[in-house]
Design an enzyme around this catalytic site. Structure first.
Site, PDB file in Angstrom:
ATOM      1  N   HIS A  62       0.867  -1.183   0.000  1.00 32.18           N
ATOM      2  CA  HIS A  62       0.000   0.000   0.000  1.00 32.18           C
ATOM      3  C   HIS A  62       0.898   1.226   0.000  1.00 32.18           C
ATOM      4  CE1 HIS A  62      -3.785   2.213   0.797  1.00 32.18           C
ATOM      5  NE2 HIS A  62      -2.948   3.095   1.314  1.00 32.18           N
ATOM      6  N   CYS A  63       0.690   2.093  -0.997  1.00 33.48           N
ATOM      7  CA  CYS A  63       1.541   3.279  -1.138  1.00 33.48           C
ATOM      8  C   CYS A  63       0.737   4.528  -0.800  1.00 33.48           C
ATOM      9  CB  CYS A  63       2.071   3.381  -2.568  1.00 33.48           C
ATOM     10  SG  CYS A  63       3.104   4.840  -2.843  1.00 33.48           S
ATOM     11  N   PRO A  64       1.088   5.247   0.269  1.00 33.37           N
ATOM     12  CA  PRO A  64       0.342   6.462   0.621  1.00 33.37           C
ATOM     13  C   PRO A  64       0.492   7.572  -0.417  1.00 33.37           C
ATOM     14  CG  PRO A  64       2.306   6.244   1.989  1.00 33.37           C
ATOM     15  CD  PRO A  64       2.175   4.964   1.227  1.00 33.37           C
ATOM     16  N   ASN A 120      -2.181   6.946  -2.593  1.00 29.78           N
ATOM     17  CA  ASN A 120      -3.400   6.714  -1.821  1.00 29.78           C
ATOM     18  C   ASN A 120      -4.146   5.467  -2.302  1.00 29.78           C
ATOM     19  OD1 ASN A 120      -5.380   7.273   0.155  1.00 29.78           O
ATOM     20  ND2 ASN A 120      -6.654   8.346  -1.336  1.00 29.78           N
ATOM     21  N   ASN A 121      -3.411   4.384  -2.499  1.00 29.44           N
ATOM     22  CA  ASN A 121      -4.033   3.153  -2.963  1.00 29.44           C
ATOM     23  C   ASN A 121      -3.057   1.997  -2.796  1.00 29.44           C
ATOM     24  OD1 ASN A 121      -6.007   1.519  -4.028  1.00 29.44           O
ATOM     25  ND2 ASN A 121      -5.892   2.333  -6.105  1.00 29.44           N
TER      26      ASN A 121
END
Length: 310
Positions: free
Chosen positions: A161-163, A166-167
């Site tokens: 999950h990559c902030p 945002n996904n």
């Protein structure tokens, strides 16, 4: 037979309905909630992720402002300004488009709550056949799917999950994430090169007529751009290399960190690339707009979440 999502066995026989390209039949009791979700674009309401995504856009816009208005427009070399301006802005558009598609594309979410008695009966499981149920989102869990605590869904072939986007990065949007890291690395390198030429030009001309801004303001703007470019280049280049390595090895970052022994038949390196980017090598591989169609989202029973139609 139901097993917890934390167990994997080599002798598991997965039912054909749980293959990667299949999903839940919404004729079950949860069809109404899934239909409501299908009318909306995929978007994760995570405060940290939304802040990081906005920061990413602002930093790219800042870099474009400094490159265009501080370095290129004041230049006396017309073709130098035009060529570099067009190149930098095209790369910036491609980077932000890749970011949007990564953020707004369903990464491969498994439908929530499809572990119902009706669905289980439809599977027609054989005696001793094992499937997996996620206790957190109450869904039948395909092989290589992992639960994301931020997206609150099980994601097929979840890498991480990559902030910043945002996904989750998963089966359906990994291509766009790879393009995002590649284009950000390219514009960062381009900005650093332009900064080097600009500093040399300003020093040689003793900071006279090298910019429409005052020398102190010009120096501050360019120093901040250099720091931003160096940090972005380092981060995205490493991430790009890691993603390509994972694709070629047909192994997600989660699987690598957990040292999971593959129970699937690994693709050859070239087959892995074609699987993620789609088809034979072409310019479409590096085009984030490929296959993009904006149209009214129709309710489709086999969709497990909200997404753009691509």
């Amino acid at each position: 037979t139901m097993q917890s999502s934390g167990h994997r066995f080599r002798d598991v026989e997965h039912h054909p309905l749980l293959a990667d390209n299949d999903s839940y039949d919404s004729s079950s009791s949860s069809s109404s909630s899934e239909a409501d979700m299908a009318e909306r674009v995929w978007f994760i309401r995570d405060g940290c992720g939304m802040v990081c995504a906005i920061m990413t856009w602002l930093l790219v816009v800042y870099a474009d402002f400094v490159v265009t208005f501080v370095m290129l427009l004041p230049s006396k070399d017309f073709w130098y300004s035009v060529i570099n301006g067009v190149l930098f802005n095209c790369l910036a558009v491609l980077a932000l488009s890749s970011h949007l598609r990564t953020m707004l594309t369903d990464p491969g979410a498994v439908p929530k709550g499809n572990a119902t008695k009706e669905y289980m009966d439809n599977l027609q499981l054989k005696p001793g056949e094992v499937i997996y149920k996620c206790p957190k989102c109450c869904s039948i869990k395909p092989e290589r799917a992992h639960h994301c605590s931020i997206c609150k869904r099980c994601i097929r072939k979840m890498d991480h999950h990559c902030p910043w986007v945002n996904n989750c990065v998963g089966e359906k949007n990994q291509r766009f994430f790879v393009l995002f890291t590649m284009y950000i690395a390219l514009i960062s390198a381009h900005a650093l090169v332009l900064c080097g030429f600009q500093f040399f030009s300003c020093v040689r001309g003793q900071w006279t007529e090298c910019s429409d801004f005052s020398p102190p303001v010009t120096v501050i703007l360019m120093i901040f751009l250099c720091l931003e470019g160096f940090l972005f280049l380092t981060f995205t280049a490493v991430m790009f290399g890691t993603q390509i390595h994972s694709i070629c090895n047909d192994e997600t970052e989660i699987e690598r960190l957990k040292s999971e022994k593959p129970t699937w038949e690994r693709r050859l390196r070239w087959e892995g690339m074609k699987s993620v980017f789609g088809g034979q090598p072409s310019l479409l591989w590096i085009n984030p707009f490929a296959g993009f169609r904006i149209r009214r989202l129709l309710l489709r029973g086999k969709k497990g979440g909200p997404e753009f139609s691509v």
